[in-house]
Motif scaffolding. Structure first.
Motif, PDB file in Angstrom:
ATOM      1  N   ASP A   1      44.246  49.845  34.309  1.00  9.20           N
ATOM      2  CA  ASP A   1      45.278  48.736  34.575  1.00  9.20           C
ATOM      3  C   ASP A   1      45.746  48.993  35.862  1.00  9.20           C
ATOM      4  O   ASP A   1      45.385  49.971  36.997  1.00  9.20           O
ATOM      5  CB  ASP A   1      46.373  49.089  33.805  1.00  9.20           C
ATOM      6  CG  ASP A   1      46.960  50.468  33.640  1.00  9.20           C
ATOM      7  OD1 ASP A   1      47.090  51.286  34.707  1.00  9.20           O
ATOM      8  OD2 ASP A   1      47.450  50.643  32.681  1.00  9.20           O
ATOM      9  N   PRO A   2      46.644  48.258  36.730  1.00 10.01           N
ATOM     10  CA  PRO A   2      46.981  48.305  37.902  1.00 10.01           C
ATOM     11  C   PRO A   2      47.637  49.727  38.298  1.00 10.01           C
ATOM     12  O   PRO A   2      47.372  50.128  39.619  1.00 10.01           O
ATOM     13  CB  PRO A   2      47.849  47.252  37.974  1.00 10.01           C
ATOM     14  CG  PRO A   2      47.622  46.152  37.082  1.00 10.01           C
ATOM     15  CD  PRO A   2      47.222  46.982  35.996  1.00 10.01           C
ATOM     16  N   ALA A   3      48.245  50.398  37.487  1.00  7.82           N
ATOM     17  CA  ALA A   3      49.045  51.579  37.798  1.00  7.82           C
ATOM     18  C   ALA A   3      47.715  52.583  37.822  1.00  7.82           C
ATOM     19  O   ALA A   3      47.919  53.610  38.725  1.00  7.82           O
ATOM     20  CB  ALA A   3      50.024  52.153  36.676  1.00  7.82           C
ATOM     21  N   ASP A   4      46.682  52.679  37.137  1.00  7.11           N
ATOM     22  CA  ASP A   4      45.403  53.518  37.313  1.00  7.11           C
ATOM     23  C   ASP A   4      44.913  53.390  38.373  1.00  7.11           C
ATOM     24  O   ASP A   4      44.478  54.015  39.252  1.00  7.11           O
ATOM     25  CB  ASP A   4      44.787  53.200  36.060  1.00  7.11           C
ATOM     26  CG  ASP A   4      43.460  54.269  36.069  1.00  7.11           C
ATOM     27  OD1 ASP A   4      43.610  55.493  36.522  1.00  7.11           O
ATOM     28  OD2 ASP A   4      42.196  53.760  35.667  1.00  7.11           O
ATOM     29  N   LEU A   5      44.545  51.869  38.852  1.00  6.07           N
ATOM     30  CA  LEU A   5      43.917  51.509  40.104  1.00  6.07           C
ATOM     31  C   LEU A   5      44.729  52.083  41.136  1.00  6.07           C
ATOM     32  O   LEU A   5      44.077  52.834  42.299  1.00  6.07           O
ATOM     33  CB  LEU A   5      44.155  50.098  40.139  1.00  6.07           C
ATOM     34  CG  LEU A   5      43.472  49.474  41.423  1.00  6.07           C
ATOM     35  CD1 LEU A   5      41.845  49.652  41.491  1.00  6.07           C
ATOM     36  CD2 LEU A   5      43.718  47.805  41.599  1.00  6.07           C
ATOM     37  N   ALA A   6      46.057  52.242  41.337  1.00  2.13           N
ATOM     38  CA  ALA A   6      46.871  52.477  42.574  1.00  2.13           C
ATOM     39  C   ALA A   6      46.813  54.060  42.349  1.00  2.13           C
ATOM     40  O   ALA A   6      46.528  54.613  43.731  1.00  2.13           O
ATOM     41  CB  ALA A   6      48.295  51.992  42.327  1.00  2.13           C
TER      42      ALA A   6
ATOM     43  N   LEU B   1      35.437  52.182  37.073  1.00  3.19           N
ATOM     44  CA  LEU B   1      36.168  51.350  36.028  1.00  3.19           C
ATOM     45  C   LEU B   1      37.669  51.967  36.240  1.00  3.19           C
ATOM     46  O   LEU B   1      37.897  53.117  36.303  1.00  3.19           O
ATOM     47  CB  LEU B   1      35.741  51.532  34.994  1.00  3.19           C
ATOM     48  CG  LEU B   1      34.172  50.878  34.740  1.00  3.19           C
ATOM     49  CD1 LEU B   1      33.791  51.398  33.389  1.00  3.19           C
ATOM     50  CD2 LEU B   1      34.078  49.570  34.983  1.00  3.19           C
ATOM     51  N   TYR B   2      38.632  51.150  36.193  1.00  2.35           N
ATOM     52  CA  TYR B   2      39.994  51.347  36.046  1.00  2.35           C
ATOM     53  C   TYR B   2      40.634  51.093  34.847  1.00  2.35           C
ATOM     54  O   TYR B   2      40.079  49.689  34.452  1.00  2.35           O
ATOM     55  CB  TYR B   2      40.690  51.269  37.146  1.00  2.35           C
ATOM     56  CG  TYR B   2      40.890  49.549  37.613  1.00  2.35           C
ATOM     57  CD1 TYR B   2      42.049  49.046  37.348  1.00  2.35           C
ATOM     58  CD2 TYR B   2      39.922  49.093  38.406  1.00  2.35           C
ATOM     59  CE1 TYR B   2      42.245  47.640  37.446  1.00  2.35           C
ATOM     60  CE2 TYR B   2      40.011  47.588  38.743  1.00  2.35           C
ATOM     61  CZ  TYR B   2      41.074  47.040  38.295  1.00  2.35           C
ATOM     62  OH  TYR B   2      41.429  45.698  38.640  1.00  2.35           O
TER      63      TYR B   2
ATOM     64  N   PHE C   1      32.854  49.056  44.197  1.00  3.69           N
ATOM     65  CA  PHE C   1      33.341  48.024  43.403  1.00  3.69           C
ATOM     66  C   PHE C   1      34.418  48.638  42.440  1.00  3.69           C
ATOM     67  O   PHE C   1      33.880  49.422  41.695  1.00  3.69           O
ATOM     68  CB  PHE C   1      32.271  47.285  42.846  1.00  3.69           C
ATOM     69  CG  PHE C   1      32.633  45.949  42.454  1.00  3.69           C
ATOM     70  CD1 PHE C   1      32.400  44.610  42.880  1.00  3.69           C
ATOM     71  CD2 PHE C   1      32.985  45.699  40.979  1.00  3.69           C
ATOM     72  CE1 PHE C   1      32.695  43.410  42.387  1.00  3.69           C
ATOM     73  CE2 PHE C   1      33.606  44.641  40.309  1.00  3.69           C
ATOM     74  CZ  PHE C   1      33.254  43.339  40.941  1.00  3.69           C
ATOM     75  N   LEU C   2      35.466  48.008  42.428  1.00  2.00           N
ATOM     76  CA  LEU C   2      36.624  48.538  41.205  1.00  2.00           C
ATOM     77  C   LEU C   2      36.547  47.278  40.213  1.00  2.00           C
ATOM     78  O   LEU C   2      36.839  46.049  40.728  1.00  2.00           O
ATOM     79  CB  LEU C   2      37.750  49.012  41.961  1.00  2.00           C
ATOM     80  CG  LEU C   2      37.566  49.691  43.221  1.00  2.00           C
ATOM     81  CD1 LEU C   2      39.202  50.025  43.846  1.00  2.00           C
ATOM     82  CD2 LEU C   2      37.146  51.021  42.666  1.00  2.00           C
TER      83      LEU C   2
ATOM     84  N   GLY D   1      36.916  43.351  41.645  1.00  2.00           N
ATOM     85  CA  GLY D   1      36.413  42.022  41.316  1.00  2.00           C
ATOM     86  C   GLY D   1      36.543  42.108  39.811  1.00  2.00           C
ATOM     87  O   GLY D   1      36.748  42.856  39.134  1.00  2.00           O
ATOM     88  N   LEU D   2      36.457  40.799  39.271  1.00  2.00           N
ATOM     89  CA  LEU D   2      36.271  40.677  37.925  1.00  2.00           C
ATOM     90  C   LEU D   2      35.271  41.653  37.049  1.00  2.00           C
ATOM     91  O   LEU D   2      35.721  42.426  36.184  1.00  2.00           O
ATOM     92  CB  LEU D   2      36.038  39.178  37.591  1.00  2.00           C
ATOM     93  CG  LEU D   2      36.050  38.800  35.948  1.00  2.00           C
ATOM     94  CD1 LEU D   2      37.189  38.976  35.278  1.00  2.00           C
ATOM     95  CD2 LEU D   2      35.346  37.307  35.896  1.00  2.00           C
TER      96      LEU D   2
END
Length: 370
Positions: free
Chosen positions: A75-80, A72-73, A48-49, A17-18
């Motif tokens: 960017d998308p690469a870190d998230l993945a 907390l992450y 919750f991310l 989420g935001l």
């Protein structure tokens, strides 16, 4: 209040989420907090991310929200890289509106998740208006059919539009709410203002704020008014009897509401056009038992009964007539009637139960399709 029973089938839920840690300049955080706390109370496990952004990092009023694990992450690469297994194993994986790099995140969640996937649109009419303009900031039309569920802050005809025009397999309303443990009446509160408003500045809300609060303040110099929220332009001419507060953390919202004789609800233009788009402030005020003066939009009368549970005003004169003409007994009765309506059908527990039902629907739809 009738509280739905505890869920017998706990879900592992992941929400990208935001923000949930910071309520600065957004209504997403308090919405997520209330819903997640209710989901946890019903036995579900929620993670919750949140993308770590500096404007939220510097204004975190709730770094560790109750009811979930928060991560907390970058960017998308870190998230993945860090949360692939978590999303893959989740019973429900949700992506929210306005998530940074939301299109990339959405594709990744749809490709990775094995459970039900959902898009939770806390800004549905704004989202659809953006798509019509070709704006693809956090959602694209091709992503919508890939989500098993489209959870919408807006009900009514918009749900059918999402299914027929955009190909959503299942669009369902998941309105905001307010935590009844945080928002409740205070009979001993000293009244400081005749009318108050809580909301971040937006160009499309400002004309209504001017019509229903600032103009009454100009006409009624003895009245006391307050406007709370960030990002208002410096060139706005505030009447002398309007107090301006730049930001107020959620822990102070209840005290602000209960210090008002009436509170104002103002709706964004896209949401008025769509109808059936209640704001979180509407439910917060109702939970506090504070009478609400609102602008007009389709579907509002299905949530609160006009004249008995809410006042709908189209002009400064109508707002001023309510402020100066409603007697104290009627005013208190209206606030309590709105609170009863909130407790009977609009608490976070009701939203959590609705979400459980939607997940079961989506699972059955998958089963039938296979």
């Amino acid at each position: 209040m009738t509280v739905p029973s505890r869920s017998d089938s706990p879900l592992a839920i992941v929400i990208v989420g935001l923000t949930i840690t910071s309520s600065w300049g957004n209504g997403h955080a308090t919405t997520y907090r209330a819903l997640i706390r209710a989901l946890a109370a019903r036995g579900h496990r929620v993670t919750f991310l949140e993308c770590d952004k500096p404007w939220y990092r510097d204004n975190r009023d709730c770094p560790q929200p109750e009811g979930c694990r928060t991560e907390l992450y970058g960017d998308p690469a870190d998230l993945a890289a860090r949360f692939r297994d978590l999303v893959r194993s989740a019973d429900l994986a949700v992506v929210g509106s306005y998530v940074p790099d939301g299109v990339e995140v959405g594709h990744w969640v749809q490709e990775t998740a094995r459970g039900i996937t959902a898009f939770y649109d806390i800004d549905t009419p704004v989202t659809l208006a953006r798509l019509a303009r070709g704006d693809r900031e956090y959602l694209t039309p091709d992503l919508i059919p890939g989500y098993d569920l489209y959870l919408s802050f807006t009900g009514g005809p918009t749900l059918r539009r999402l299914e027929r025009e955009f190909g959503s397999p299942m669009a369902r309303p998941l309105y905001c709410s307010a935590d009844p443990d945080a928002y409740f009446p205070d009979p001993d509160a000293a009244v400081r203002w005749d009318l108050g408003y809580l909301g971040t500045y937006s160009t499309d809300r400002q004309p209504t704020l001017d019509r229903l609060l600032l103009e009454p303040a100009r006409r009624w110099e003895e009245g006391r008014f307050a406007v709370v929220g960030p990002q208002y332009p410096a060139d706005i001419l505030w009447p002398a009897n309007v107090l301006r507060i730049e930001h107020m953390p959620p822990r102070e919202h209840r005290a602000f509401y209960t210090a008002q004789r009436f509170t104002l609800n103002v709706t964004r233009a896209d949401m008025i056009a769509a109808g059936w788009s209640p704001s979180v402030r509407l439910f917060e005020a109702a939970a506090c038992g504070v009478p609400i003066i609102s602008d007009r939009w389709e579907g509002l009368d299905e949530l609160f009964v006009p004249g008995r549970e809410i006042v709908i005003a189209d002009s400064a004169g109508q707002a001023l007539a309510t402020l100066s003409g409603m007697d104290e007994e009627e005013r208190r009765a209206m606030g309590l009637a709105a609170r009863r309506r909130f407790l009977d059908g609009h608490t976070p527990l009701h939203r959590a139960q609705a979400l459980e039902g939607y997940v079961l629907e989506a699972r059955e739809a998958r089963r039938v399709a296979s």
